[in-house]
Design a protein around this motif. Structure first.
Motif, PDB file in Angstrom:
ATOM      1  N   GLN A  51       1.266  -0.893  -8.186  1.00 57.25           N
ATOM      2  CA  GLN A  51       0.699  -1.956  -7.346  1.00 57.25           C
ATOM      3  C   GLN A  51      -0.775  -2.148  -7.684  1.00 57.25           C
ATOM      4  OE1 GLN A  51       0.554  -1.475  -3.014  1.00 57.25           O
ATOM      5  NE2 GLN A  51       1.374  -3.534  -2.829  1.00 57.25           N
ATOM      6  N   TYR A 106       4.346  -3.862  -6.497  1.00 52.65           N
ATOM      7  CA  TYR A 106       4.881  -2.910  -5.525  1.00 52.65           C
ATOM      8  C   TYR A 106       5.048  -1.583  -6.238  1.00 52.65           C
ATOM      9  CZ  TYR A 106       7.798  -0.864  -1.902  1.00 52.65           C
ATOM     10  OH  TYR A 106       8.271  -0.044  -0.916  1.00 52.65           O
ATOM     11  N   GLY A 107       4.942  -0.495  -5.481  1.00 48.44           N
ATOM     12  CA  GLY A 107       5.216   0.814  -6.069  1.00 48.44           C
ATOM     13  C   GLY A 107       4.013   1.367  -6.811  1.00 48.44           C
ATOM     14  N   SER A 108       4.296   2.223  -7.797  1.00 48.21           N
ATOM     15  CA  SER A 108       3.205   2.997  -8.393  1.00 48.21           C
ATOM     16  C   SER A 108       2.249   2.148  -9.225  1.00 48.21           C
ATOM     17  CB  SER A 108       3.771   4.136  -9.234  1.00 48.21           C
ATOM     18  OG  SER A 108       4.562   3.605 -10.261  1.00 48.21           O
ATOM     19  N   LYS A 164      11.694  -6.491  -6.281  1.00 44.59           N
ATOM     20  CA  LYS A 164      11.112  -5.304  -5.650  1.00 44.59           C
ATOM     21  C   LYS A 164      11.742  -4.025  -6.216  1.00 44.59           C
ATOM     22  CE  LYS A 164       9.746  -3.537  -1.130  1.00 44.59           C
ATOM     23  NZ  LYS A 164       9.661  -3.871   0.307  1.00 44.59           N
ATOM     24  N   ALA A 165      13.057  -4.060  -6.428  1.00 46.21           N
ATOM     25  CA  ALA A 165      13.753  -2.882  -6.973  1.00 46.21           C
ATOM     26  C   ALA A 165      13.242  -2.549  -8.381  1.00 46.21           C
ATOM     27  CB  ALA A 165      15.259  -3.136  -6.996  1.00 46.21           C
ATOM     28  N   ASP A 198       4.675  -8.392   3.270  1.00 45.66           N
ATOM     29  CA  ASP A 198       5.728  -7.905   2.373  1.00 45.66           C
ATOM     30  C   ASP A 198       5.690  -8.607   1.008  1.00 45.66           C
ATOM     31  OD1 ASP A 198       6.596  -6.398   4.484  1.00 45.66           O
ATOM     32  OD2 ASP A 198       8.500  -7.457   4.773  1.00 45.66           O
ATOM     33  N   PHE A 203      10.170  -3.314  -9.586  1.00 45.90           N
ATOM     34  CA  PHE A 203       8.823  -2.748  -9.398  1.00 45.90           C
ATOM     35  C   PHE A 203       8.914  -1.278  -8.967  1.00 45.90           C
ATOM     36  CE2 PHE A 203       6.675  -7.051  -8.543  1.00 45.90           C
ATOM     37  CZ  PHE A 203       5.878  -6.971  -9.669  1.00 45.90           C
ATOM     38  N   ARG A 204       9.916  -0.982  -8.140  1.00 45.30           N
ATOM     39  CA  ARG A 204      10.004   0.361  -7.562  1.00 45.30           C
ATOM     40  C   ARG A 204      10.396   1.395  -8.615  1.00 45.30           C
ATOM     41  NH1 ARG A 204      13.711  -0.418  -3.359  1.00 45.30           N
ATOM     42  NH2 ARG A 204      12.177  -0.712  -1.738  1.00 45.30           N
ATOM     43  N   ASP A 205      11.142   0.966  -9.638  1.00 46.64           N
ATOM     44  CA  ASP A 205      11.685   1.926 -10.603  1.00 46.64           C
ATOM     45  C   ASP A 205      11.005   1.763 -11.964  1.00 46.64           C
ATOM     46  OD1 ASP A 205      13.120   3.488 -12.318  1.00 46.64           O
ATOM     47  OD2 ASP A 205      15.085   2.631 -11.838  1.00 46.64           O
ATOM     48  N   ASN A 206       9.845   2.389 -12.122  1.00 43.74           N
ATOM     49  CA  ASN A 206       9.126   2.170 -13.384  1.00 43.74           C
ATOM     50  C   ASN A 206       9.548   3.137 -14.489  1.00 43.74           C
ATOM     51  OD1 ASN A 206       7.902   4.360 -12.208  1.00 43.74           O
ATOM     52  ND2 ASN A 206       5.844   3.829 -12.880  1.00 43.74           N
TER      53      ASN A 206
END
Length: 420
Positions: free
Chosen positions: A383, A379-381, A76-77, A373, A79-82
Motif C-alpha cells: 500500500q 492494499y496490503g504490504s 483486492k485479492a 475502502d 493486492f493482498r497476495d504479493n
C-alpha cells in the motif's frame, strides 16, 4: 474442460471470437477491442470497463498482452497476495523501448533499480520497515504548517486575478515543493524537476513515438544524474528533516538493506510518486466538487466533512487508474485460469466503482460510510507509503479553498486534458 474447472465461461462464443487467450479460451469481441490508450478509457477508465465488471471481470486483452481485472474483490485479492502476484513488473514500460532511447539512457549511466513498488519479498518488507518512520502520522504533522502556509500564499496570488488555471498556477507546484521538503531536497530546481517528473511518467506508462522516446530518455537520464548529485550533497550533511536524509542515516546502520543504488532509485521515484499523483488527485477532486455544487456548499458550511470528502474523491476519481502484477505460478482469479508468467493490469479505478462493494458507486456521496475502502492507494504490504501525506495536502487545500473562495466556480465549456 467444463466451465467450473476455471477455464472458459464463454466457450460457446468461439464462432465470433477473434483469437484465443493464453489459457486457450476464445477472446470475446469486447476484450479484443479494449484499448487503454483509447479516449474512452483515458477519460473515464471505470466507465470504459463497466461492461467488464458486469459480464467479464477478468479478460485477456490481445492489444495489450495483459489480463485485465476490473472487479473490487478480485483487485483486492491480487493486492493482498504479493507472492502469487509479484509486483516486479510494476514499472515495466508499456511501450517497448527503441534502441536509440536505450543508448541515450546508457549514456547517462541510468540504472534505475528496484524501488519499493516493484520489489519482491523478503527484500521489500525489510526495506519498507527500515524506511517507514518518516511516513508515520506524528512525523507528517511537521509538514502541516508549511503546506498551509504555501496554500495561503498561492491563494493570495490567485484571488486578485479573478481567473486561474489551478493545475498550472498552484496544484502542480505545491505538491512538488512539499515532496522536495519531505525528501529534504533543496528547492532550487523547480522547473527542471517539473519537466523530469512528467518525462518519467510518460516513459513508464505512455505510448511515446520513437522520437519522443529519445527526448524522454534525455530528460530521464538528466533526472537520474541530478538525483545522484543531490544525494551526494546530502551525504555531506545528512542531519535534519527529510526522508532521504533519514535513509542516508539508516544506511549507516543497515548497509545491506539500504544500498547506494537503492537510495539513488528512491530519490528519483520519491519525487515522482509524491508529486504528480497528489497534484492530479487534487485537480480531479476540485473539478468533481465544483461540478457538484450542493456538495461544495455542504463543505463550505461544514468543514468537518472535508476528510471524508477527500476519501470519496479519491475513490471516485483518484489519479492512479491501474497497477500491474505478474503471476508467479498457474492460478485463478474469479474462476478464470491464469497461467504462470501472465501479466495483469489491475484497474483500481474500476474496482472503486464496483456496485458489489459500494452502493450507488457512481454517485459522489461525502457521507458514504465505507468510502475509505477504496483501492486508490493499493492494499496490503505494498500500500502507498505516502498516502497520509497526500491526504494531508488534499485536506488542507480543501479547507483553505472552501474558507477563502466559497463562491469559486469552474470556467464553463473547458476541455480537460490528461497525461496519456
Amino acid at each position: 474442460p467444463p466451465a467450473d474447472e476455471g477455464c472458459c465461461p464463454f466457450r460457446d462464443a468461439t464462432s465470433r471470437a477473434p483469437g484465443v487467450d493464453p489459457n486457450g479460451c476464445p477472446v470475446s469481441p469486447q476484450a479484443a477491442s479494449f484499448d487503454p490508450f483509447d479516449s474512452d478509457y483515458q477519460l473515464d477508465p471505470a466507465e470504459a470497463l463497466r461492461w467488464s465488471r458486469d459480464q467479464e471481470p477478468v479478460f485477456y486483452s490481445p492489444q495489450l498482452g495483459y489480463w485485465v481485472v476490473s472487479r473490487y474483490a478480485d483487485v483486492k485479492a491480487i493486492f493482498r497476495d504479493n507472492q502469487t502476484f509479484s509486483p516486479s513488473i510494476a514499472l515495466e514500460k508499456i511501450t517497448p523501448v527503441t534502441q536509440a532511447a536505450q543508448d541515450t539512457l546508457r549514456r547517462y549511466g541510468y540504472a534505475m533499480n528496484r524501488t519499493l513498488v516493484n520489489e519482491d519479498e523478503p527484500a521489500h518488507m525489510e526495506r519498507r520497515r527500515a524506511l517507514m518512520k518518516s511516513f508515520e502520522l506524528e512525523e507528517l504533522a511537521h509538514h502541516e504548517p508549511m503546506v498551509r502556509r504555501l496554500t495561503r500564499e498561492y491563494l493570495d496570488r490567485l484571488v486578485d486575478k479573478g481567473e486561474a488555471d489551478l493545475v498550472d498556477e498552484m496544484l502542480w507546484e505545491i505538491p512538488l515543493t512539499v515532496a522536495l521538503h519531505f525528501l529534504g531536497i533543496p528547492e532550487e530546481d523547480m522547473d527542471t524537476l517539473r519537466e523530469y517528473s512528467i518525462a518519467h511518467t510518460v516513459n513508464t506508462w505512455g505510448r511515446p513515438s520513437p522520437e519522443e522516446q529519445v527526448a524522454v530518455a534525455e530528460a530521464v537520464g538528466k533526472f537520474w544524474q541530478y538525483a545522484g548529485r543531490v544525494l551526494e550533497k546530502m551525504r555531506q550533511d545528512p542531519s535534519g528533516h527529510g526522508w532521504m536524509k533519514y535513509a542516508i542515516r539508516r544506511q549507516k546502520e543497515l548497509p545491506e538493506v539500504v544500498t547506494d543504488s537503492y537510495l539513488h532509485s528512491m530519490m528519483m521515484a520519491g519525487i515522482v510518486a509524491a508529486h504528480e499523483t497528489t497534484a492530479h488527485a487534487t485537480a480531479n477532486m476540485m473539478r468533481l466538487l465544483l461540478e457538484n455544487r450542493v456538495v461544495w456548499e455542504d463543505l463550505c458550511a461544514n468543514p468537518s466533512l472535508i476528510p471524508n470528502a477527500v476519501e470519496e474523491c479519491l475513490r471516485l476519481s483518484g489519479s492512479v487508474a491501474a497497477w500491474r502484477r505478474i503471476a508467479t505460478t498457474d492460478t485463478q482469479i474469479g474462476g478464470v485460469a491464469i497461467p504462470e508468467g501472465a501479466k495483469l493490469l489491475i484497474v483500481s479505478a474500476s474496482a472503486n466503482h464496483d456496485g458489489r462493494h459500494f452502493e450507488n458507486p457512481d454517485a459522489l456521496d461525502i457521507y458514504r460510510d465505507n468510502t475509505t475502502d477504496h483501492l486508490t492507494f493499493g492494499y496490503g504490504s505494498h500500500q502507498c507509503m505516502g498516502k497520509n501525506l497526500a491526504r494531508l495536502e488534499m485536506r488542507i487545500f480543501l479547507e483553505e479553498f472552501t474558507r477563502r473562495l466559497p463562491q469559486m466556480t469552474l470556467v464553463p465549456d473547458q476541455t480537460f486534458t490528461f497525461v496519456p
